[in-house]
Scaffold this motif. Sequence first.
Motif, PDB file in Angstrom:
ATOM      1  N   ALA A 151       0.829  -1.204   0.000  1.00 23.28           N
ATOM      2  CA  ALA A 151       0.000   0.000   0.000  1.00 23.28           C
ATOM      3  C   ALA A 151       0.865   1.255   0.000  1.00 23.28           C
ATOM      4  O   ALA A 151       0.613   2.207  -0.752  1.00 23.28           O
ATOM      5  CB  ALA A 151      -0.935  -0.005   1.209  1.00 23.28           C
ATOM      6  N   ALA A 152       1.900   1.268   0.840  1.00 25.08           N
ATOM      7  CA  ALA A 152       2.758   2.443   0.934  1.00 25.08           C
ATOM      8  C   ALA A 152       3.641   2.595  -0.300  1.00 25.08           C
ATOM      9  O   ALA A 152       4.031   3.712  -0.649  1.00 25.08           O
ATOM     10  CB  ALA A 152       3.617   2.352   2.194  1.00 25.08           C
ATOM     11  N   SER A 153       3.975   1.479  -0.964  1.00 20.98           N
ATOM     12  CA  SER A 153       4.819   1.525  -2.157  1.00 20.98           C
ATOM     13  C   SER A 153       4.015   1.642  -3.444  1.00 20.98           C
ATOM     14  O   SER A 153       4.596   1.698  -4.528  1.00 20.98           O
ATOM     15  CB  SER A 153       5.682   0.254  -2.238  1.00 20.98           C
ATOM     16  OG  SER A 153       6.597   0.184  -1.183  1.00 20.98           O
ATOM     17  N   SER A 168       4.698  11.748  -6.585  1.00 22.04           N
ATOM     18  CA  SER A 168       5.197  11.605  -5.220  1.00 22.04           C
ATOM     19  C   SER A 168       4.121  12.001  -4.217  1.00 22.04           C
ATOM     20  O   SER A 168       3.360  12.944  -4.451  1.00 22.04           O
ATOM     21  CB  SER A 168       6.438  12.476  -4.996  1.00 22.04           C
ATOM     22  OG  SER A 168       6.841  12.434  -3.634  1.00 22.04           O
ATOM     23  N   ARG A 169       4.091  11.293  -3.096  1.00 22.36           N
ATOM     24  CA  ARG A 169       3.192  11.673  -2.008  1.00 22.36           C
ATOM     25  C   ARG A 169       3.817  12.736  -1.117  1.00 22.36           C
ATOM     26  O   ARG A 169       3.186  13.218  -0.182  1.00 22.36           O
ATOM     27  CB  ARG A 169       2.872  10.438  -1.163  1.00 22.36           C
ATOM     28  CG  ARG A 169       2.057   9.382  -1.902  1.00 22.36           C
ATOM     29  CD  ARG A 169       2.049   8.092  -1.121  1.00 22.36           C
ATOM     30  NE  ARG A 169       1.166   7.107  -1.722  1.00 22.36           N
ATOM     31  CZ  ARG A 169       1.265   5.803  -1.525  1.00 22.36           C
ATOM     32  NH1 ARG A 169       2.224   5.329  -0.751  1.00 22.36           N
ATOM     33  NH2 ARG A 169       0.418   4.973  -2.091  1.00 22.36           N
ATOM     34  N   LEU A 170       5.093  13.072  -1.394  1.00 18.63           N
ATOM     35  CA  LEU A 170       5.825  14.064  -0.600  1.00 18.63           C
ATOM     36  C   LEU A 170       5.801  13.687   0.882  1.00 18.63           C
ATOM     37  O   LEU A 170       5.515  14.505   1.750  1.00 18.63           O
ATOM     38  CB  LEU A 170       5.259  15.463  -0.828  1.00 18.63           C
ATOM     39  CG  LEU A 170       5.397  15.984  -2.267  1.00 18.63           C
ATOM     40  CD1 LEU A 170       4.769  17.361  -2.398  1.00 18.63           C
ATOM     41  CD2 LEU A 170       6.866  16.040  -2.693  1.00 18.63           C
ATOM     42  N   GLU A 171       6.143  12.422   1.142  1.00 23.46           N
ATOM     43  CA  GLU A 171       6.209  11.950   2.514  1.00 23.46           C
ATOM     44  C   GLU A 171       7.362  12.625   3.259  1.00 23.46           C
ATOM     45  O   GLU A 171       8.203  13.298   2.660  1.00 23.46           O
ATOM     46  CB  GLU A 171       6.362  10.432   2.543  1.00 23.46           C
ATOM     47  CG  GLU A 171       7.608   9.900   1.884  1.00 23.46           C
ATOM     48  CD  GLU A 171       7.408   9.566   0.419  1.00 23.46           C
ATOM     49  OE1 GLU A 171       6.446  10.093  -0.186  1.00 23.46           O
ATOM     50  OE2 GLU A 171       8.218   8.783  -0.121  1.00 23.46           O
ATOM     51  N   ASP A 194      -3.942  10.097  -8.654  1.00 31.07           N
ATOM     52  CA  ASP A 194      -5.071   9.991  -7.732  1.00 31.07           C
ATOM     53  C   ASP A 194      -5.041  11.187  -6.784  1.00 31.07           C
ATOM     54  O   ASP A 194      -3.992  11.501  -6.202  1.00 31.07           O
ATOM     55  CB  ASP A 194      -4.973   8.682  -6.942  1.00 31.07           C
ATOM     56  CG  ASP A 194      -6.247   8.346  -6.183  1.00 31.07           C
ATOM     57  OD1 ASP A 194      -6.778   9.258  -5.522  1.00 31.07           O
ATOM     58  OD2 ASP A 194      -6.695   7.190  -6.229  1.00 31.07           O
ATOM     59  N   ALA A 195      -6.166  11.843  -6.612  1.00 27.50           N
ATOM     60  CA  ALA A 195      -6.216  13.030  -5.753  1.00 27.50           C
ATOM     61  C   ALA A 195      -5.837  12.705  -4.320  1.00 27.50           C
ATOM     62  O   ALA A 195      -5.267  13.545  -3.605  1.00 27.50           O
ATOM     63  CB  ALA A 195      -7.617  13.646  -5.797  1.00 27.50           C
ATOM     64  N   SER A 196      -6.113  11.487  -3.867  1.00 29.75           N
ATOM     65  CA  SER A 196      -5.772  11.113  -2.493  1.00 29.75           C
ATOM     66  C   SER A 196      -4.269  11.011  -2.290  1.00 29.75           C
ATOM     67  O   SER A 196      -3.791  10.991  -1.153  1.00 29.75           O
ATOM     68  CB  SER A 196      -6.439   9.787  -2.122  1.00 29.75           C
ATOM     69  OG  SER A 196      -5.915   8.722  -2.890  1.00 29.75           O
ATOM     70  N   GLU A 197      -3.509  10.946  -3.369  1.00 30.27           N
ATOM     71  CA  GLU A 197      -2.051  10.864  -3.276  1.00 30.27           C
ATOM     72  C   GLU A 197      -1.401  12.242  -3.175  1.00 30.27           C
ATOM     73  O   GLU A 197      -0.201  12.349  -2.922  1.00 30.27           O
ATOM     74  CB  GLU A 197      -1.494  10.143  -4.504  1.00 30.27           C
ATOM     75  CG  GLU A 197      -2.047   8.742  -4.714  1.00 30.27           C
ATOM     76  CD  GLU A 197      -1.517   7.759  -3.689  1.00 30.27           C
ATOM     77  OE1 GLU A 197      -0.355   7.351  -3.801  1.00 30.27           O
ATOM     78  OE2 GLU A 197      -2.274   7.417  -2.759  1.00 30.27           O
ATOM     79  N   LEU A 198      -2.161  13.306  -3.399  1.00 31.76           N
ATOM     80  CA  LEU A 198      -1.607  14.654  -3.323  1.00 31.76           C
ATOM     81  C   LEU A 198      -1.406  15.074  -1.876  1.00 31.76           C
ATOM     82  O   LEU A 198      -2.201  14.737  -1.001  1.00 31.76           O
ATOM     83  CB  LEU A 198      -2.540  15.642  -4.015  1.00 31.76           C
ATOM     84  CG  LEU A 198      -2.773  15.445  -5.522  1.00 31.76           C
ATOM     85  CD1 LEU A 198      -3.903  16.343  -5.994  1.00 31.76           C
ATOM     86  CD2 LEU A 198      -1.495  15.711  -6.306  1.00 31.76           C
ATOM     87  N   SER A 199      -0.343  15.829  -1.640  1.00 31.71           N
ATOM     88  CA  SER A 199      -0.107  16.391  -0.314  1.00 31.71           C
ATOM     89  C   SER A 199      -0.752  17.769  -0.220  1.00 31.71           C
ATOM     90  O   SER A 199      -0.666  18.569  -1.154  1.00 31.71           O
ATOM     91  CB  SER A 199       1.404  16.519  -0.049  1.00 31.71           C
ATOM     92  OG  SER A 199       1.641  17.241   1.145  1.00 31.71           O
ATOM     93  N   THR A 200      -1.393  18.035   0.903  1.00 36.99           N
ATOM     94  CA  THR A 200      -1.997  19.354   1.131  1.00 36.99           C
ATOM     95  C   THR A 200      -1.142  20.194   2.075  1.00 36.99           C
ATOM     96  O   THR A 200      -1.601  21.188   2.613  1.00 36.99           O
ATOM     97  CB  THR A 200      -3.417  19.197   1.704  1.00 36.99           C
ATOM     98  OG1 THR A 200      -3.364  18.396   2.891  1.00 36.99           O
ATOM     99  CG2 THR A 200      -4.333  18.538   0.696  1.00 36.99           C
ATOM    100  N   GLU A 201       0.113  19.793   2.243  1.00 42.19           N
ATOM    101  CA  GLU A 201       1.030  20.527   3.132  1.00 42.19           C
ATOM    102  C   GLU A 201       1.696  21.699   2.420  1.00 42.19           C
ATOM    103  O   GLU A 201       2.348  22.514   3.074  1.00 42.19           O
ATOM    104  CB  GLU A 201       2.112  19.574   3.658  1.00 42.19           C
ATOM    105  CG  GLU A 201       1.587  18.347   4.387  1.00 42.19           C
ATOM    106  CD  GLU A 201       0.809  18.696   5.647  1.00 42.19           C
ATOM    107  OE1 GLU A 201       1.231  19.629   6.361  1.00 42.19           O
ATOM    108  OE2 GLU A 201      -0.223  18.059   5.891  1.00 42.19           O
ATOM    109  N   PHE A 202       1.553  21.775   1.107  1.00 46.64           N
ATOM    110  CA  PHE A 202       2.301  22.770   0.341  1.00 46.64           C
ATOM    111  C   PHE A 202       1.374  23.560  -0.571  1.00 46.64           C
ATOM    112  O   PHE A 202       0.394  23.028  -1.092  1.00 46.64           O
ATOM    113  CB  PHE A 202       3.384  22.086  -0.508  1.00 46.64           C
ATOM    114  CG  PHE A 202       4.288  21.193   0.284  1.00 46.64           C
ATOM    115  CD1 PHE A 202       5.370  21.698   0.981  1.00 46.64           C
ATOM    116  CD2 PHE A 202       4.039  19.823   0.350  1.00 46.64           C
ATOM    117  CE1 PHE A 202       6.185  20.875   1.715  1.00 46.64           C
ATOM    118  CE2 PHE A 202       4.853  18.982   1.086  1.00 46.64           C
ATOM    119  CZ  PHE A 202       5.934  19.514   1.776  1.00 46.64           C
ATOM    120  N   ALA A 203       1.705  24.827  -0.778  1.00 49.43           N
ATOM    121  CA  ALA A 203       0.966  25.661  -1.717  1.00 49.43           C
ATOM    122  C   ALA A 203       1.402  25.363  -3.138  1.00 49.43           C
ATOM    123  O   ALA A 203       2.527  24.918  -3.380  1.00 49.43           O
ATOM    124  CB  ALA A 203       1.210  27.135  -1.392  1.00 49.43           C
TER     125      ALA A 203
END
Length: 574
Positions: free
Chosen positions: A96-98, A282-285, A307-316
Motif C-alpha cells: 500500500a505504501a509503495s 510523489s506523495r511528498l512523505e 489519484d487526488a488522495s495521493e496529493l499532499s496538502t502541506e504545500f501551496a
Amino acid sequence: MSGTRMTENRYPGAWHAVVDFLTDRGVDTVFGLPADDLTVLDALRDSGIRFVLNRDQRNAGFMATGYALQSGAPAVCLIGKGPASTNVLTGVLEAAASAAPLVVLAAGTAVNRRGARAFQELDQVSLLRPLAKWAHRVDHPDRLVPSLEKAFTIAAAGAPGPVYLEIADDLCDTAVTRTRPWRDVAVQYPAPDPAAAATAWSAVRASRRPILLVGGGVRHRNGPGTVEQLATGLGAALFSTASGRGAVDETHELCCGLSGLYSPPEAVELWRDTDLVIALGSRLEETATFGTGFARPGVPVVQVNVDASELSTEFAGPSVVADAGRVVEDWCARLVASRREPDPDWVARAGSVPVRARQRVTADAAEAAASGAPRVAALLARLSERLPAEHVLVQENGLQDMWSYFFPSWCCAGPAGSIVPSEQTSLGFGAAAAAGVKLAAPDRTVVALVGDGAFGMLGADLAVLAEQQVGVLFLVLDNGGYGWLQSQWDKRERDDSGRGDRFRFVAPRGLGALPAAVHRAVVETSDAIGAELDRALKECAAGRVAVLEVPVALSDVPADLDELDGDFPAVEDR
C-alpha cells in the motif's frame, strides 16, 4: 438473427477457476503458503505457473510486492486463513505504501461454519480492509469470476495498490461455471484536465530556478526518457525520492540525487534558492521533504499525481490529477512551442552539484579502501565497477545500508533499477523482495544490500530461494544486530553518562548456519572485496544464491546521517 454462444467452462472447484484466470492474465509466478486443504496445488500442478512455496507468509507478501514493483503488473500472493492473514499484513502495508499492485488470494472459513468457532476462523476482510484498495469475500460460485476480474482491475488502476480476495473453503470442491470469456480491463492512464494542466504549466513556464522531483509514481511511466527531456528543456535540477530511484537516469548531467533526508550536501544551495518544485508521482512523505534537502517554506510546489488522495496538502501550489507520464509528454510539447530558454546560471549551478558530489564520494571510497577493514563506501565502489549495465539494487533502510541512499555513493545509471522500502521501512522487506525482483527480471543481476537483522528475517525462505535457483546476491552488512537503534541509544548515553549499558541492540557478529546450496563468503579485508564480488556474481549468474557477509563497525555511517545527530524522523533499523 443468428450467432454462436460460447461453450461453458466448468471447473471442479474455485481454485481451478482461479488458476485458469491467472493463466489467461499471463501470470507466471505466484508466491505463498496455501491452506491445509491444498486443493490449489492440484489446480497449479498442470499449469505453467511457477509457485514459490514460502515458509513465511510475510516473506511471500514482500516477494510478491518486489515482483510487482519491478514488473509493473499485478503480482499474486496466495495464503491460507486465520494467522496467515495476520502474517501477510505487513506485506500488504508495504504494498500500500509503495503503490504496488499486489493481489492477495486467501482461503476463508466456510459459510456454514462462520460464527461456530471454526478452525482458524477470523474476520479477515475487516482486518485487511483498512490497508487494501479493495477487500472482498466470495461466498458463492457465481461470484468468483467477476470478483477475480475486479480484483486485478482495482489493483492496477489509478494509483496501484494491494487488494484482498477471500474464497470460502466450501468453494474448494464446488463447481464453478464461466459462461463468457475472461474480461480484461486494460490499465488506463488519464490525461490531465486542460484547465488544470494550463494553470500548472503557467507556473512551470514562469519559473527560472525550477527543481524537478520524481517519485515512485513515475516508475514504468518514463520509458522514452521524457522526464530527462523535460529537465533539460526547463533547465531544472533533477531529484528523486527514494522510491522514485530507477525511474530516471542518475547519470543525467542535471541529476542531483535524492531529496529530503538523503539529499547530498552539495545540493543544499539549490533547495535554498529554487523558486518552484515540480513533484511528479510523489506523495511528498516526510523523508522526501525533510530538512535542508527540500525547498524553504513558501516556495510553491506543483504536484502531479494520478489519484487526488495521493496529493499532499502541506504545500501551496497548483495540482494536476492525471498520469505523470501523460503530463510530462504534454509539458514537453508545450515547452517546444513556447520557445522557453533555461536560465544558464541555474543550469550551471545544478550541473556542478553531481560533479562536486562525485569528487567527494570518490575521495571517501579511496580513503575507505585504504583503511584495511571492509568499509561500505569501498564495497559500493567495487560493486559499481563490476555490475553489468542492466542490474537492480534492492535495499533495506538501516544504519549502514543507507549508505546507498546517498547519491552518488550509489548511482542508478541508464537502465539500472532500484527497489527500496516505502516510508514504512518494513524490516526484512528488501531481503525478501529481492527474490520477487529477480523472478520478474530473470535476465538482470539482482543485488540485495541488507543489514544482518533484515537478512535474518528471511529465515527458512532462504532455503526456498536456493532450491528454486533464484540467483540473488545478498550483501549482508553485519554489525551484530540492529545498528540504527544502537547508534541512537549510544548518543543518548553520551548525553547521560550515568545511564549505563543496560540495553543492547547488538550482539557478537556472525550469520550462523546457511543452507549448503548457498554460496557464502566473509569479506574480512578491503582488499578482498573485489575478488569475492567476482566469485559471488559468477555463482549468481549460474542460478545460485550467494551471500557475502561484510563485518562493519557501527561507526561506519554516512557523514550526512551522523551529523544529523538523531534530529530527523525515526527510521526502523535493519
